[in-house]
Design an enzyme around this catalytic site. Structure first.
Site, PDB file in Angstrom:
ATOM      1  N   SER A  17      33.139   0.778   2.462  1.00 47.45           N
ATOM      2  CA  SER A  17      33.620   1.436   1.392  1.00 47.45           C
ATOM      3  C   SER A  17      35.485   0.735   1.928  1.00 47.45           C
ATOM      4  O   SER A  17      35.308   1.502   3.440  1.00 47.45           O
ATOM      5  CB  SER A  17      33.990   2.607   0.864  1.00 47.45           C
ATOM      6  OG  SER A  17      35.065   2.541  -0.555  1.00 47.45           O
TER       7      SER A  17
ATOM      8  N   ASN B 249      33.095  -2.057  -2.265  1.00 44.27           N
ATOM      9  CA  ASN B 249      32.539  -1.270  -1.897  1.00 44.27           C
ATOM     10  C   ASN B 249      31.177  -1.173  -2.243  1.00 44.27           C
ATOM     11  O   ASN B 249      30.677  -2.080  -3.120  1.00 44.27           O
ATOM     12  CB  ASN B 249      32.902   0.303  -2.640  1.00 44.27           C
ATOM     13  CG  ASN B 249      31.393   1.168  -2.417  1.00 44.27           C
ATOM     14  OD1 ASN B 249      29.931   1.303  -3.185  1.00 44.27           O
ATOM     15  ND2 ASN B 249      31.579   2.581  -1.841  1.00 44.27           N
ATOM     16  N   TYR B 250      29.842  -0.977  -1.303  1.00 45.05           N
ATOM     17  CA  TYR B 250      28.431  -1.700  -1.120  1.00 45.05           C
ATOM     18  C   TYR B 250      27.962  -1.034  -0.674  1.00 45.05           C
ATOM     19  O   TYR B 250      27.846  -0.089   0.328  1.00 45.05           O
ATOM     20  CB  TYR B 250      28.297  -2.811  -0.535  1.00 45.05           C
ATOM     21  CG  TYR B 250      28.825  -4.403  -1.616  1.00 45.05           C
ATOM     22  CD1 TYR B 250      28.739  -4.762  -2.539  1.00 45.05           C
ATOM     23  CD2 TYR B 250      30.667  -4.464  -1.237  1.00 45.05           C
ATOM     24  CE1 TYR B 250      29.005  -6.110  -3.443  1.00 45.05           C
ATOM     25  CE2 TYR B 250      30.999  -5.695  -1.444  1.00 45.05           C
ATOM     26  CZ  TYR B 250      30.293  -5.969  -2.937  1.00 45.05           C
ATOM     27  OH  TYR B 250      31.098  -7.179  -3.909  1.00 45.05           O
ATOM     28  N   ARG B 251      26.504  -0.400  -1.217  1.00 43.93           N
ATOM     29  CA  ARG B 251      26.028   0.827  -1.180  1.00 43.93           C
ATOM     30  C   ARG B 251      24.422   1.047  -1.469  1.00 43.93           C
ATOM     31  O   ARG B 251      24.399   0.271  -2.363  1.00 43.93           O
ATOM     32  CB  ARG B 251      26.862   2.474  -1.162  1.00 43.93           C
ATOM     33  CG  ARG B 251      27.038   2.985  -3.340  1.00 43.93           C
ATOM     34  CD  ARG B 251      27.889   2.952  -4.077  1.00 43.93           C
ATOM     35  NE  ARG B 251      28.042   3.058  -5.248  1.00 43.93           N
ATOM     36  CZ  ARG B 251      28.717   2.266  -5.687  1.00 43.93           C
ATOM     37  NH1 ARG B 251      29.952   1.592  -5.202  1.00 43.93           N
ATOM     38  NH2 ARG B 251      28.968   1.932  -7.509  1.00 43.93           N
TER      39      ARG B 251
ATOM     40  N   HIS C 112      39.545  -3.449  -3.211  1.00 45.26           N
ATOM     41  CA  HIS C 112      39.129  -2.609  -2.945  1.00 45.26           C
ATOM     42  C   HIS C 112      37.594  -3.422  -2.899  1.00 45.26           C
ATOM     43  O   HIS C 112      36.918  -3.954  -3.947  1.00 45.26           O
ATOM     44  CB  HIS C 112      39.155  -1.292  -3.729  1.00 45.26           C
ATOM     45  CG  HIS C 112      37.700  -1.037  -4.414  1.00 45.26           C
ATOM     46  ND1 HIS C 112      36.687  -0.693  -5.722  1.00 45.26           N
ATOM     47  CD2 HIS C 112      37.437   0.584  -3.691  1.00 45.26           C
ATOM     48  CE1 HIS C 112      36.115  -0.275  -5.295  1.00 45.26           C
ATOM     49  NE2 HIS C 112      36.171   0.924  -4.181  1.00 45.26           N
TER      50      HIS C 112
ATOM     51  N   SER D 170      30.929  16.721   2.835  1.00 45.18           N
ATOM     52  CA  SER D 170      31.701  15.736   2.487  1.00 45.18           C
ATOM     53  C   SER D 170      32.520  15.309   2.922  1.00 45.18           C
ATOM     54  O   SER D 170      33.266  16.250   3.841  1.00 45.18           O
ATOM     55  CB  SER D 170      31.940  14.602   0.890  1.00 45.18           C
ATOM     56  OG  SER D 170      30.423  14.453   0.187  1.00 45.18           O
ATOM     57  N   ARG D 171      33.088  14.000   4.145  1.00 49.63           N
ATOM     58  CA  ARG D 171      34.660  13.879   4.469  1.00 49.63           C
ATOM     59  C   ARG D 171      35.618  13.504   4.358  1.00 49.63           C
ATOM     60  O   ARG D 171      35.536  12.690   3.240  1.00 49.63           O
ATOM     61  CB  ARG D 171      34.313  13.368   6.118  1.00 49.63           C
ATOM     62  CG  ARG D 171      35.719  12.846   7.099  1.00 49.63           C
ATOM     63  CD  ARG D 171      35.013  12.453   8.296  1.00 49.63           C
ATOM     64  NE  ARG D 171      36.080  12.504   8.914  1.00 49.63           N
ATOM     65  CZ  ARG D 171      37.552  11.333   8.966  1.00 49.63           C
ATOM     66  NH1 ARG D 171      37.138  10.968   8.902  1.00 49.63           N
ATOM     67  NH2 ARG D 171      37.697  12.028  10.288  1.00 49.63           N
TER      68      ARG D 171
END
Length: 411
Positions: free
Chosen positions: A201, A217-219, A215, A369-370
Site C-alpha cells: 500500500s 494498494n494491491y492485496r 495512491h 494492527s500497526r
C-alpha cells in the site's frame, strides 16, 4: 518465477527486456539528469518515464542499506536469496518457509509485493534526488509483520510511504461484520475466523501543487471457515488526486492503467474505473477524492493464477503511470495561493481516508494492527477553512467540476 524487481514495460512503447537493454537505448544523461522535459507531448511523457525508470532501477541502495541487508546473501547460488537481494528488506515470512512453499499463492504474492515496494521506492528516491527512505521493519504479536518505507521532507515529496504487510491470526468481530456487510457468508467457530492477508500500500504526497498525489494498494486475503473451507480473494487499485487539472496527465494515467487491464480482459478497465469513481466519493462533500483510476475488491471469479497475473500487471503499471507526471511538473513554479489550494484539497483527502476508506477501517478493527502504517496515508500538512468556495471560472473551480462529475478519459 522471475524476480519481482525488474524493468517495467512502457505500455505503448516497445517492450524493453532488461535493465541492460534499457540503458543501451537511452542517452547517458538520462541516468543522471533530473530536470523536467520541456516538451509537453505524449513522447515527452514516455521519455521522462524512461529517464526516471532507468535511473531508479540502476540507483544503488547505499543510502538504504542496513546490516541486515549487507549480510543477507550467504549463498550466491541460491535463487531465492538472489531474488530477495533487491528488496528493501528481507521478506516478512522466513526464507525457509518461502522456499518450501514457493508455488503457494501466499508466497508468490509476498514476493511480488516486496518487489513492487522496492521498484517504486527506487523510482521515487531517484525522482526526489535529495531524501532517502527510512526502512522500518515491524512485527505483529498476533502473527506476521511488515516493512514500512517512508520518505519525508524531500525535495520533491513531502511524504511518500510504501508499505508491505503480511499478517495472520484471527479476525476481530468488527472485521467479520465488515466482510459480511459486503456479502461474504462466513462460518466462524466460537466467534473466531483464521485469516492471512498481505499487500502493498502506498500514498505519495508531493510538495509541488502541480504534482498530483497518488495512491495504490494491491492485496491478497485468505480465510479458513469452521468447516475447513477456505475462501480467498484479491483486491486493489491505483488512483490519482491532482490539485489542479492537467488533462494530458490524467489521460496518460488512465491510458496506462487501461493498457494493463486490457492485457487480461477488455471489460476490466471500464468496470474497475467505474468502481473507482463510485468508491472514492466523499458523500458529505458531493465530490470525488480525485480523478479516479481503477479499484476492485473481493475478486475470486477466476482462477488464482489468472487473477494474480492481473494484479501483477496493475502493480507493474504504477511507475509508468505516475513517474512521467512527476518528472514533468516537479520543477514547476507555484504561488502561495496555489499552495493554499493544495492544503485545502489535502483536507478532503484526510476526510475520505478517516471517514470512508475501507482499508483504514479494517486496519483499525484488526487486533495488533500497526497504527503508524495505517495512518501513513495522511499528509504531513493539510488545511480546513470555513466555507471556502473558489470562483467557478478559476483553475480551482475547474478541478471541482471534474470532481463532481467523473469523466471518461480514454475514449
Amino acid at each position: 518465477m522471475q524476480a519481482c524487481v525488474r524493468p517495467m514495460s512502457f505500455l505503448r512503447h516497445p517492450v524493453l527486456r532488461s535493465c541492460r537493454a534499457l540503458r543501451a537505448q537511452l542517452p547517458v544523461r538520462a541516468l543522471h539528469g533530473s530536470s523536467a522535459p520541456a516538451a509537453r507531448g505524449r513522447a515527452s511523457l514516455l521519455a521522462a518515464a524512461g529517464a526516471a525508470l532507468v535511473a531508479g532501477l540502476t540507483a544503488g541502495y547505499s543510502h538504504l542499506q542496513r546490516a541486515e541487508l549487507a549480510a543477507r546473501i550467504p549463498s550466491p547460488g541460491d535463487e531465492m536469496e538472489q531474488l530477495c537481494a533487491d528488496f528493501m528488506a528481507l521478506p516478512v515470512t522466513p526464507m525457509e518457509q518461502l522456499r518450501e512453499h514457493r508455488d503457494d499463492m501466499k508466497s508468490r504474492m509476498e514476493l511480488m509485493i516486496m518487489g513492487t515496494q522496492a521498484e517504486v521506492c527506487r523510482a521515487l528516491a531517484q525522482a526526489d534526488g535529495a531524501a532517502s527512505f527510512t526502512v522500518d521493519r515491524w512485527q505483529r504479536a498476533e502473527g506476521g509483520g511488515g516493512i514500512s518505507c517512508v520518505l519525508q521532507d524531500g525535495k520533491v515529496f513531502e511524504k511518500a510511504g510504501v508499505n508491505v504487510s503480511v499478517v495472520h491470526g484471527y479476525l476481530s468481530e468488527e472485521s467479520i461484520r465488515q466482510m459480511k456487510s459486503r456479502g461474504k457468508s462466513l462460518k466462524t467457530k466460537d466467534g473466531k475466523l483464521p485469516f492471512c492477508a498481505m499487500g502493498v500500500s502506498s500514498v505519495i504526497h508531493p510538495k509541488n501543487p502541480h504534482v498530483p498525489t497518488i495512491h495504490f494498494n494491491y492485496r491478497y486475503f485468505e480465510i479458513e471457515e469452521a468447516d475447513g473451507n477456505r475462501q480467498w480473494w484479491f483486491g486493489g487499485g491505483t488512483d490519482l488526486t491532482p490539485t489542479y487539472l492537467d488533462q494530458e496527465d490524467v489521460v496518460h494515467f488512465h491510458q496506462t492503467l487501461k493498457d494493463a487491464c486490457d492485457k487480461h480482459s477488455p471489460t476490466f478497465y471500464p468496470k474497475y474505473k467505474k468502481w473507482c469513481d463510485d468508491y472514492f466519493f466523499i458523500n458529505h462533500r458531493g465530490e470525488s477524492r480525485g480523478v479516479g483510476g481503477i479499484f476492485f475488491d473481493d475478486l475470486d471469479f477466476a482462477s488464482k493464477e489468472e487473477l494474480f497475473a492481473f494484479v501483477e500487471s496493475c502493480a507493474k503499471a504504477v511507475v509508468p503511470c505516475y513517474l512521467p507526471i512527476v518528472e514533468k511538473h516537479k520543477n514547476d513554479s507555484f504561488t502561495p495561493e496555489e499552495k493554499l489550494w493544495q492544503q485545502l484539497r489535502r483536507g478532503r483527502y484526510v476526510e475520505f481516508n478517516l471517514v470512508y476508506d475501507r482499508g483504514t477501517k479494517f486496519g483499525l478493527a484488526t487486533p495488533g494492527s500497526r497504527i503508524e502504517s495505517i495512518l501513513m496515508s495522511l499528509p504531513l500538512t493539510a488545511r480546513w477553512e470555513y466555507n471556502h468556495i473558489p470562483p467557478e471560472d478559476s483553475k480551482e473551480g475547474e478541478i471541482l467540476k471534474v470532481l463532481r462529475k467523473p469523466r471518461d478519459w480514454v475514449h
